[in-house]
Design a protein around this motif. Structure first.
Motif, short mmCIF file in Angstrom:
data_model
loop_
_atom_site.label_atom_id
_atom_site.label_comp_id
_atom_site.label_asym_id
_atom_site.label_seq_id
_atom_site.Cartn_x
_atom_site.Cartn_y
_atom_site.Cartn_z
N UNK A 103 0.75 -1.17 -0.01
CA UNK A 103 -0.01 0.00 0.01
C UNK A 103 0.87 1.23 -0.05
N UNK A 104 2.13 1.12 0.51
CA UNK A 104 3.13 2.26 0.65
C UNK A 104 4.07 2.34 -0.62
N UNK A 105 3.94 1.24 -1.40
CA UNK A 105 4.99 0.96 -2.31
C UNK A 105 4.70 1.97 -3.93
N UNK A 106 5.66 2.09 -4.45
CA UNK A 106 5.58 2.71 -5.75
C UNK A 106 4.83 1.85 -6.77
N UNK A 107 4.09 2.47 -8.05
CA UNK A 107 3.50 1.41 -8.67
C UNK A 107 4.24 0.63 -9.33
N UNK A 108 5.56 0.62 -9.64
CA UNK A 108 6.44 -0.43 -10.20
C UNK A 108 6.65 -1.64 -9.25
N UNK A 109 6.61 -1.46 -7.96
CA UNK A 109 6.96 -2.52 -7.07
C UNK A 109 5.58 -2.99 -6.31
N UNK A 110 4.31 -2.37 -6.74
CA UNK A 110 3.45 -2.76 -6.00
C UNK A 110 2.80 -4.16 -6.10
N UNK A 111 2.85 -4.54 -7.47
CA UNK A 111 2.33 -6.15 -7.63
C UNK A 111 3.15 -7.07 -7.04
N UNK A 112 4.67 -6.90 -7.09
CA UNK A 112 5.38 -7.94 -6.52
C UNK A 112 5.11 -8.02 -4.90
N UNK A 113 5.11 -6.83 -4.52
CA UNK A 113 4.72 -6.73 -2.92
C UNK A 113 3.38 -7.30 -2.64
N UNK A 114 2.21 -7.05 -3.31
CA UNK A 114 1.01 -7.45 -2.92
C UNK A 114 0.82 -9.03 -3.06
N UNK A 115 1.58 -9.68 -4.25
CA UNK A 115 1.53 -10.99 -4.32
C UNK A 115 2.38 -11.53 -3.05
N UNK A 116 3.58 -11.01 -2.75
CA UNK A 116 4.25 -11.53 -1.61
C UNK A 116 3.47 -11.49 -0.05
N UNK A 117 2.67 -10.39 -0.27
CA UNK A 117 1.98 -10.20 1.09
C UNK A 117 0.91 -11.20 1.20
N UNK A 118 0.26 -11.56 0.04
CA UNK A 118 -0.94 -12.48 0.07
C UNK A 118 -0.40 -14.09 0.02
#
Length: 141
Positions: A103-118
Motif C-alpha cells: 500500500x506504500x509502494x511505488x506502482x512499479x513495486x506494488x504488484x510484487x509486494x502485493x503478491x508476496x503479502x498474500x
C-alpha cells in the motif's frame, strides 16, 4: 473416515502418516532454512532486520532465529503445535507488514509486494490449519 464422494485412494493418501509428516516439513521448510541462514550469517540477519526498519536489529534477528527454529521444531515434533505455529504465524505477520507494505509502494513495486503479502497470508492460514489438525489427529486422553 471418508468425505462424501471422496475416492478411497484419495482417502488413503490423505490419511497417510508419511504425508502428515511430509506436509508439516514442507510447511516449515522456509522457516528452517531462514533460521539457519540467519544463524550462520548473523551480521547479515541484523542488516536485513534494520533494512526493514526493525531496531535494534540484533534483537529482531535473534527473535527471528529463535522463532523460526524453535517454532519449526514444535510443529515437526507435533508437540505444542499451537505454540510453534502461532509464533511462526506472528513472525510472518510482522514480516508481511515490514517487508511487503504494498500500500506504500511505488506502482512499479506494488504488484510484487502485493503478491508476496498474500502468499504470506496463505502461509499463516496453513499454520492455523496445521495447529487445528494436529489437535484433532491425536488420540484422546
Amino acid at each position: 473416515m471418508r468425505a462424501a464422494g471422496e475416492p478411497r485412494w484419495v482417502a488413503t493418501i490423505l490419511s497417510s502418516s508419511l504425508l502428515w509428516h511430509a506436509a508439516r516439513l514442507a510447511l516449515v521448510s522456509a522457516y528452517l532454512l531462514g533460521g539457519l541462514v540467519k544463524l550462520f550469517d548473523f551480521a547479515g540477519a541484523v542488516a536485513e532486520q534494520e533494512a526493514f526498519g526493525l531496531r535494534p536489529g540484533w534483537l529482531w534477528a535473534s527473535l527471528a532465529i529463535f522463532i523460526e527454529l524453535g517454532g519449526s521444531a514444535l510443529v515437526l515434533a507435533d508437540r505444542l503445535v499451537w505454540l510453534g505455529a502461532g509464533a511462526l504465524g506472528m513472525l510472518t505477520l510482522v514480516a508481511m507488514l515490514a517487508a511487503n507494505a504494498f500500500w506504500a509502494a511505488s506502482a512499479a513495486e506494488r504488484w510484487m509486494l502485493t503478491n508476496a503479502f498474500f502468499e504470506h497470508l496463505g502461509l499463516i492460514a496453513g499454520l492455523v490449519l496445521v495447529a487445528m489438525l494436529s489437535s484433532r489427529t491425536r488420540p484422546s486422553s
